[in-house]
Design an enzyme around this catalytic site. Sequence first.
Site, PDB file in Angstrom:
ATOM      1  N   LEU A   1       0.823  -1.206   0.000  1.00  0.00           N
ATOM      2  CA  LEU A   1       0.000   0.000   0.000  1.00  0.00           C
ATOM      3  C   LEU A   1       0.860   1.260   0.000  1.00  0.00           C
ATOM      4  O   LEU A   1       0.544   2.241  -0.686  1.00  0.00           O
ATOM      5  CB  LEU A   1      -0.923  -0.009   1.227  1.00  0.00           C
ATOM      6  CG  LEU A   1      -1.708   1.273   1.542  1.00  0.00           C
ATOM      7  CD1 LEU A   1      -2.595   1.669   0.378  1.00  0.00           C
ATOM      8  CD2 LEU A   1      -2.531   1.092   2.815  1.00  0.00           C
TER       9      LEU A   1
ATOM     10  N   TYR B   1       2.976   1.587  -3.532  1.00  0.00           N
ATOM     11  CA  TYR B   1       2.007   1.673  -4.627  1.00  0.00           C
ATOM     12  C   TYR B   1       1.292   3.023  -4.602  1.00  0.00           C
ATOM     13  O   TYR B   1       1.111   3.678  -5.642  1.00  0.00           O
ATOM     14  CB  TYR B   1       1.002   0.526  -4.505  1.00  0.00           C
ATOM     15  CG  TYR B   1      -0.220   0.669  -5.387  1.00  0.00           C
ATOM     16  CD1 TYR B   1      -0.154   0.406  -6.747  1.00  0.00           C
ATOM     17  CD2 TYR B   1      -1.451   1.069  -4.848  1.00  0.00           C
ATOM     18  CE1 TYR B   1      -1.271   0.537  -7.560  1.00  0.00           C
ATOM     19  CE2 TYR B   1      -2.569   1.195  -5.648  1.00  0.00           C
ATOM     20  CZ  TYR B   1      -2.472   0.931  -7.002  1.00  0.00           C
ATOM     21  OH  TYR B   1      -3.584   1.072  -7.801  1.00  0.00           O
ATOM     22  N   HIS B   2       0.909   3.451  -3.422  1.00  0.00           N
ATOM     23  CA  HIS B   2       0.207   4.723  -3.267  1.00  0.00           C
ATOM     24  C   HIS B   2       1.092   5.887  -3.688  1.00  0.00           C
ATOM     25  O   HIS B   2       0.657   6.792  -4.413  1.00  0.00           O
ATOM     26  CB  HIS B   2      -0.231   4.878  -1.800  1.00  0.00           C
ATOM     27  CG  HIS B   2      -0.956   6.147  -1.514  1.00  0.00           C
ATOM     28  ND1 HIS B   2      -0.345   7.239  -0.940  1.00  0.00           N
ATOM     29  CD2 HIS B   2      -2.245   6.512  -1.708  1.00  0.00           C
ATOM     30  CE1 HIS B   2      -1.217   8.213  -0.792  1.00  0.00           C
ATOM     31  NE2 HIS B   2      -2.376   7.797  -1.249  1.00  0.00           N
ATOM     32  N   HIS B   3       2.347   5.875  -3.261  1.00  0.00           N
ATOM     33  CA  HIS B   3       3.266   6.955  -3.618  1.00  0.00           C
ATOM     34  C   HIS B   3       3.451   7.070  -5.132  1.00  0.00           C
ATOM     35  O   HIS B   3       3.407   8.166  -5.701  1.00  0.00           O
ATOM     36  CB  HIS B   3       4.622   6.736  -2.944  1.00  0.00           C
ATOM     37  CG  HIS B   3       4.726   7.356  -1.584  1.00  0.00           C
ATOM     38  ND1 HIS B   3       4.498   8.702  -1.369  1.00  0.00           N
ATOM     39  CD2 HIS B   3       5.065   6.843  -0.376  1.00  0.00           C
ATOM     40  CE1 HIS B   3       4.676   8.980  -0.086  1.00  0.00           C
ATOM     41  NE2 HIS B   3       5.008   7.862   0.539  1.00  0.00           N
TER      42      HIS B   3
END
Length: 275
Positions: free
Chosen positions: A148, A151-153
């Site tokens: 998370l 991937y989010h960054h």
Amino acid sequence: MDVMLHLNGTHLHLPLAEYGFERRFDERGAIAWMQENWCTSFVFSALYAALVFGGQRFMKPRPKLNLRRPLILWSLSLAVFSIVGAARTGSYMFHVLSSSGFKRSICDQSFYNGPVSKFWAYAFVLSKAPELGDTAFIVLRKQKLLFLHWYHHITVLLYSWYSYKDMVAGGGWFMTMNYAVHALMYSYYAARAAGVRVPRPFAVLITSAQISQMAMGLTVSGLVYRWLQHGDCPSSVNNIMWASLMYLSYLLLFANFFYNTYLRRDADCKAKKTE
């Protein structure tokens, strides 16, 4: 001092004073630069991934670093930036909502070039590159790196730069929500790094706010698609598709994190107590 706001041919007085740097900011040059250079975000993302996973291999046989003071300064700096950004963009969005309504707050492009918000819109998209530095602390301190997290960054960086160049509808909501959530999140990180014992409900509040942000992001994307068909919202089907996939994946990942971190852990603790 009132400043003039132009919304779809209508002039409105915005009861917000501009700071000098906000007034002097050249948003046309910023948008032109992003239109020419937005693909650089792929270079940043590739370098980020290489350094993150290469850094983990490098640190594996080495002792973890403390980095407490740098982490405090890093988190505090991002907290202050996010708080100010949330205050400025939030006040702008509130005025548009109260004077022109919900649909206009989503569909109008004034957030990218209007007084007060134009600087903070560009600051937002640029900030997604240095925010990648969050992961350096995780790698160097040998903490668990969640899918998370990285991937989010990466996806926020790519989508932000991709969308800013086209001044797509919904950007005001996306950026303001992110500023507000980050104001809470980085304040929490700074307090934890400084050794402050933050009550557990505050962590639950932050994750709940993140889940709400993702649900609202999906809602805004859906409304942009609906109003795009009527010619009222400047966007594209491709952009809406990427935004929807991004927010849906975030919603599922953050909901899963919430369940595993708070609900299942509480259930496991209760089960152990009854044994």
